[in-house]
Scaffold this active site. Structure first.
Site, short mmCIF file in Angstrom:
data_model
loop_
_atom_site.label_atom_id
_atom_site.label_comp_id
_atom_site.label_asym_id
_atom_site.label_seq_id
_atom_site.Cartn_x
_atom_site.Cartn_y
_atom_site.Cartn_z
N ASP A 185 54.03 111.68 131.43
CA ASP A 185 53.53 110.83 130.34
C ASP A 185 52.84 111.74 129.34
O ASP A 185 52.57 112.91 129.62
CB ASP A 185 52.53 109.80 130.90
CG ASP A 185 51.93 108.93 129.80
OD1 ASP A 185 52.65 108.58 128.85
OD2 ASP A 185 50.73 108.61 129.87
N SER A 186 52.52 111.19 128.18
CA SER A 186 51.77 111.96 127.19
C SER A 186 50.37 112.27 127.72
O SER A 186 49.73 113.19 127.25
CB SER A 186 51.64 111.13 125.91
OG SER A 186 51.10 109.87 126.21
N TYR A 222 51.16 110.56 121.83
CA TYR A 222 52.51 110.64 121.27
C TYR A 222 52.76 109.46 120.32
O TYR A 222 53.63 109.52 119.46
CB TYR A 222 53.56 110.56 122.38
CG TYR A 222 53.72 111.78 123.26
CD1 TYR A 222 52.86 112.88 123.16
CD2 TYR A 222 54.75 111.83 124.19
CE1 TYR A 222 53.03 113.98 123.99
CE2 TYR A 222 54.93 112.93 125.01
CZ TYR A 222 54.08 114.00 124.91
OH TYR A 222 54.25 115.08 125.73
N GLY A 223 52.03 108.38 120.55
CA GLY A 223 52.32 107.10 119.87
C GLY A 223 52.16 107.12 118.37
O GLY A 223 52.61 106.21 117.68
N CYS A 282 56.37 106.82 129.84
CA CYS A 282 55.77 106.73 128.51
C CYS A 282 56.78 106.00 127.62
O CYS A 282 57.95 106.41 127.54
CB CYS A 282 55.50 108.13 127.98
SG CYS A 282 54.97 108.17 126.26
N ASN A 283 56.35 104.93 127.02
CA ASN A 283 57.27 104.15 126.18
C ASN A 283 57.71 104.91 124.94
O ASN A 283 58.86 104.82 124.51
CB ASN A 283 56.60 102.85 125.76
CG ASN A 283 56.43 101.91 126.92
OD1 ASN A 283 57.27 101.07 127.17
ND2 ASN A 283 55.34 102.05 127.66
N THR A 284 56.78 105.67 124.36
CA THR A 284 57.10 106.40 123.13
C THR A 284 58.17 107.46 123.42
O THR A 284 59.15 107.60 122.69
CB THR A 284 55.82 107.03 122.53
OG1 THR A 284 54.79 106.03 122.49
CG2 THR A 284 56.07 107.56 121.15
N GLU A 337 41.21 104.48 126.64
CA GLU A 337 40.68 105.82 126.97
C GLU A 337 39.15 105.79 127.05
O GLU A 337 38.54 106.52 127.80
CB GLU A 337 41.12 106.84 125.92
CG GLU A 337 42.61 107.14 125.91
CD GLU A 337 43.04 108.11 127.02
OE1 GLU A 337 42.18 108.81 127.57
OE2 GLU A 337 44.24 108.13 127.32
N CYS A 387 53.53 99.75 126.31
CA CYS A 387 52.80 101.01 126.29
C CYS A 387 52.12 101.12 127.65
O CYS A 387 51.57 100.13 128.15
CB CYS A 387 51.76 100.99 125.17
SG CYS A 387 50.61 102.38 125.25
N THR A 388 52.17 102.32 128.22
CA THR A 388 51.68 102.45 129.61
C THR A 388 50.17 102.26 129.74
O THR A 388 49.67 102.07 130.83
CB THR A 388 52.10 103.81 130.18
OG1 THR A 388 51.79 104.83 129.23
CG2 THR A 388 53.57 103.83 130.49
N HIS A 389 49.45 102.28 128.62
CA HIS A 389 48.00 102.01 128.69
C HIS A 389 47.70 100.50 128.79
O HIS A 389 46.65 100.12 129.28
CB HIS A 389 47.30 102.52 127.43
CG HIS A 389 47.00 103.98 127.44
ND1 HIS A 389 47.97 104.93 127.48
CD2 HIS A 389 45.80 104.64 127.44
CE1 HIS A 389 47.40 106.12 127.47
NE2 HIS A 389 46.10 105.98 127.45
#
Ligand code: DGL
Length: 268
Positions: free
Chosen positions: A12-13, A44-45, A75-77, A154, A186-188
């Site tokens: 992932d980023s 990355y987004g 990571c979706n991006t 974050e 988005c993974t977050h």
């Protein structure tokens, strides 16, 4: 070593992909995981297609050094811009998070009206809408970039009133579109489920790509006879491209427990 006893590589980023790694370990508890978070270059987004592709390629090279048997782009991006390109460039099987999430959303949406929330770069790629419409042409897809969600996660403001206000701002136009399914693209975002569900209301199903991606990983390992056979307990490793301390602190917030093995590695 049997082919299946090699680890699953996940990148992932940064930290968000841990939500996917968690689902993979839950579904496949005997598998060993090497996780790489590109914390030196996150996020990355907000980056361009070219940068995201280059970073993603570098990340596959990092994981290949650990003899992984499959790469999961958590990571979706990265999945949006790089999945198809990396599949052509590398022999190893590569799984992304968009197809599994899209498939699940199509399954659960009764009204055939699906919302997608993601980073600006993922929304710009239009990959979710394209994937959904390719699988189910009759669907209505409404997309919205939510750039403030990643920094809020974050910061650990998962259930904070500021996060709720931001969510209302972003999600009100989606609610007006009468969607019954919302893809957390988005993974977050799975970390914000409580707030997102509250804002969207009970009638809207939240689809988290992590769970669906873990199912795709299991299927791929079964189909390729690559399930781990060793009876030794797996030892997961977590690698980052910047100092490990911040990753450890935020990961603890994410997972509710400490990550024992976090190391810094260089890209090449
Ligand atoms: N992991 C990214 C994603 O799923 C979000 C964080 C970032 O912007 O790098 O799109």
């Amino acid at each position: 070593m049997p082919q299946g006893d090699r680890p699953i590589g996940i990148f992932d980023s940064g930290i968000g992909g841990l939500t996917v790694a968690q689902e993979v370990t839950r579904l496949l508890p005997d598998e060993q995981i090497i996780y790489f978070g590109d914390t030196a270059r996150v996020p990355y987004g907000t980056k361009s297609k070219e940068s995201v592709i280059r970073f993603s390629r570098d990340n596959v090279h990092v994981l290949l050094k650990y003899n992984v048997k499959v790469v999961v782009i958590a990571c979706n991006t990265s999945t949006s811009w790089a999945l198809n390109i990396l599949r052509k460039e590398f022999k190893i099987p590569i799984i992304g998070v968009i197809e599994p999430g899209a498939r699940r959303a199509i399954e659960v949406s009764k009204k055939k009206r699906i919302g997608v929330i993601a980073t600006p770069s993922t929304i710009k790629s239009d990959k979710y809408a394209q994937t959904i419409l390719k699988m189910a042409p009759g669907m209505k897809v409404v997309s919205r970039a939510c750039p403030l969600f990643v920094p809020l996660v974050e910061e650990g403001w998962l259930d904070h009133q500021v996060t709720e206000s931001v969510a209302r701002e972003y999600l009100t136009p989606l609610k007006a579109e009468d969607i019954d399914t919302l893809i957390l693209g988005c993974t977050h975002y799975p970390l914000l489920k409580t707030v997102l569900q509250k804002v969207m209301g009970k009638g809207v199903m939240l689809v988290d790509s992590g769970t669906e991606t873990a199912r795709s990983v299991r299927k791929l390992l079964e189909d390729h006879a690559l399930l781990r056979s060793s009876t030794r307990p797996p030892r997961h490793e977590f690698l980052v491209s910047d100092e490990p301390e911040h990753f450890r602190v935020v990961a603890k917030r994410f997972l509710g427990h400490d990550l024992p093995h976090v190391r810094r590695v260089d890209h090449v």
